[in-house]
Design a protein around this motif. Structure first.
Motif, short mmCIF file in Angstrom:
data_model
loop_
_atom_site.label_atom_id
_atom_site.label_comp_id
_atom_site.label_asym_id
_atom_site.label_seq_id
_atom_site.Cartn_x
_atom_site.Cartn_y
_atom_site.Cartn_z
N ALA A 37 0.82 -0.98 0.09
CA ALA A 37 -0.21 0.03 0.36
C ALA A 37 1.11 1.42 0.01
O ALA A 37 0.28 2.38 -0.60
CB ALA A 37 -1.13 -0.01 1.45
N VAL A 38 1.79 1.09 0.80
CA VAL A 38 3.07 2.34 0.84
C VAL A 38 3.83 2.52 -0.24
O VAL A 38 3.76 3.37 -0.67
CB VAL A 38 3.85 2.29 1.88
CG1 VAL A 38 4.77 3.83 2.29
CG2 VAL A 38 2.24 2.80 3.96
N ALA A 39 4.56 1.61 -0.57
CA ALA A 39 5.65 1.61 -1.99
C ALA A 39 4.79 1.34 -2.75
O ALA A 39 5.24 1.56 -3.99
CB ALA A 39 6.59 0.94 -1.49
N PHE A 45 3.40 2.52 -10.73
CA PHE A 45 3.21 4.54 -11.61
C PHE A 45 4.99 5.21 -11.60
O PHE A 45 6.28 5.04 -11.17
CB PHE A 45 2.22 5.10 -10.92
CG PHE A 45 0.99 4.47 -10.86
CD1 PHE A 45 0.57 4.33 -12.27
CD2 PHE A 45 0.59 4.63 -9.22
CE1 PHE A 45 -1.08 3.44 -11.43
CE2 PHE A 45 -0.24 3.32 -9.00
CZ PHE A 45 -1.39 3.46 -10.18
N ASP A 46 4.99 5.68 -12.69
CA ASP A 46 6.18 6.91 -12.67
C ASP A 46 6.16 8.65 -12.27
O ASP A 46 5.47 8.80 -13.00
CB ASP A 46 6.43 6.59 -14.51
CG ASP A 46 7.74 7.85 -14.71
OD1 ASP A 46 8.72 7.67 -13.99
OD2 ASP A 46 7.78 8.45 -15.45
N LEU A 47 6.75 7.99 -10.68
CA LEU A 47 6.43 9.07 -9.65
C LEU A 47 7.56 9.65 -9.89
O LEU A 47 8.46 8.88 -10.43
CB LEU A 47 5.72 8.54 -8.68
CG LEU A 47 4.86 7.73 -8.12
CD1 LEU A 47 4.81 7.33 -6.58
CD2 LEU A 47 4.11 9.12 -8.65
N PRO A 48 7.61 11.03 -9.70
CA PRO A 48 8.61 12.11 -9.24
C PRO A 48 10.13 11.22 -8.46
O PRO A 48 9.35 10.61 -7.61
CB PRO A 48 8.55 12.85 -8.73
CG PRO A 48 7.61 13.47 -8.81
CD PRO A 48 6.77 12.44 -9.29
N SER A 49 11.21 11.27 -9.37
CA SER A 49 12.38 10.45 -8.24
C SER A 49 12.36 10.60 -6.79
O SER A 49 12.40 9.86 -5.89
CB SER A 49 14.03 10.82 -8.35
OG SER A 49 14.77 9.83 -7.93
N SER A 52 9.59 8.59 -5.04
CA SER A 52 9.28 7.60 -5.24
C SER A 52 10.77 6.74 -4.20
O SER A 52 10.20 5.79 -3.56
CB SER A 52 9.73 7.25 -6.71
OG SER A 52 10.39 5.76 -7.01
N THR A 53 11.18 7.46 -4.14
CA THR A 53 13.00 7.58 -2.99
C THR A 53 11.83 7.48 -1.95
O THR A 53 11.87 6.20 -0.69
CB THR A 53 13.20 7.89 -3.04
OG1 THR A 53 14.01 8.21 -4.40
CG2 THR A 53 14.50 7.56 -2.34
N VAL A 54 10.96 8.51 -1.58
CA VAL A 54 10.60 8.29 0.41
C VAL A 54 9.30 7.56 0.51
O VAL A 54 9.16 6.33 1.19
CB VAL A 54 9.25 10.07 0.02
CG1 VAL A 54 8.21 9.60 1.07
CG2 VAL A 54 11.00 11.58 -0.05
N LEU A 55 8.49 7.21 -0.89
CA LEU A 55 7.09 6.10 -0.71
C LEU A 55 8.47 4.66 -0.21
O LEU A 55 8.12 4.21 0.62
CB LEU A 55 6.90 5.87 -1.52
CG LEU A 55 5.63 6.87 -2.06
CD1 LEU A 55 4.79 7.13 -2.82
CD2 LEU A 55 5.23 6.50 -0.71
N LEU A 56 9.45 4.50 -1.22
CA LEU A 56 10.27 2.55 -0.77
C LEU A 56 10.57 2.85 0.84
O LEU A 56 10.45 2.38 0.78
CB LEU A 56 11.12 2.59 -1.88
CG LEU A 56 10.80 2.33 -3.38
CD1 LEU A 56 11.66 2.45 -4.14
CD2 LEU A 56 10.10 1.18 -3.10
N ARG A 57 11.29 4.12 0.80
CA ARG A 57 11.70 4.26 2.52
C ARG A 57 11.00 3.74 3.28
O ARG A 57 11.20 3.34 4.52
CB ARG A 57 13.20 5.12 2.64
CG ARG A 57 14.38 5.00 1.40
CD ARG A 57 15.17 6.09 1.81
NE ARG A 57 15.77 6.06 0.85
CZ ARG A 57 17.36 6.97 0.16
NH1 ARG A 57 17.40 8.15 0.92
NH2 ARG A 57 18.75 7.08 0.03
N LEU A 58 9.71 4.92 3.03
CA LEU A 58 8.64 4.91 4.32
C LEU A 58 8.02 3.14 4.28
O LEU A 58 7.67 2.61 5.70
CB LEU A 58 7.46 5.62 3.55
CG LEU A 58 6.46 5.82 4.74
CD1 LEU A 58 7.10 5.91 5.76
CD2 LEU A 58 5.24 6.67 4.39
N GLY A 59 7.94 2.38 3.31
CA GLY A 59 7.39 1.48 3.26
C GLY A 59 9.19 0.57 3.71
O GLY A 59 8.17 -0.74 4.88
N LEU A 60 9.90 0.43 3.59
CA LEU A 60 11.26 -0.08 4.54
C LEU A 60 10.97 -0.53 5.78
O LEU A 60 11.82 -0.80 6.16
CB LEU A 60 12.13 -0.10 3.19
CG LEU A 60 12.41 -1.04 2.04
CD1 LEU A 60 13.56 -0.13 1.50
CD2 LEU A 60 12.45 -2.24 2.29
#
Length: 94
Positions: A37-39, A45-49, A52-60
Motif C-alpha cells: 500500500a505504501v511503496a 507508476f512513474d512518480l518523481p524520483s 518514489s524514494t520516500v515511498l520506498l523508504r517509508l515502506g521499508l
C-alpha cells in the motif's frame, strides 16, 4: 516449565506452536499488505524520483515495525490452556 513448576503437556506445546506460527504468518501478511500500500505506487507508476524514494523508504521502515507489533500483540494475547490439577490432590474449591 509452566507457572506451577510442572511440564507442559503435548497439547499445550502444540497450542503454543500453532499460536507462534499464526503470529508469524499473520504478521508477514500484514507487513506485505502495508508495504504494498505504501511503496506500491512508487513501483507501479512513474512518480518523481524524490517521491518514489520516500515511498520506498517509508515502506521499508514501516513494514518491519508492523510485523513486530503484530507478532507481539498476538503472542501477548495468547494464554495457554490451564493445566488440570494433579491426580490425588483435592482442589481448594471442591
Amino acid at each position: 516449565m509452566d507457572a506451577h513448576g510442572g511440564r507442559r503437556s503435548q497439547a499445550e506445546r502444540d497450542a503454543v506452536t500453532v499460536e507462534i506460527g499464526y503470529a508469524l504468518v499473520s504478521a508477514a501478511f500484514a507487513a506485505a499488505v502495508l508495504f504494498g500500500a505504501v511503496a506500491g505506487p512508487a513501483l507501479l507508476f512513474d512518480l518523481p524520483s524524490p517521491l518514489s524514494t520516500v515511498l520506498l523508504r517509508l515502506g521499508l521502515v514501516v513494514a518491519p515495525l508492523v510485523f513486530m507489533a503484530r507478532v507481539v500483540s498476538v503472542l501477548l494475547r495468547f494464554r495457554p490452556p490451564a493445566q488440570p490439577g494433579r491426580p490425588g490432590r483435592t482442589s481448594p474449591d471442591s
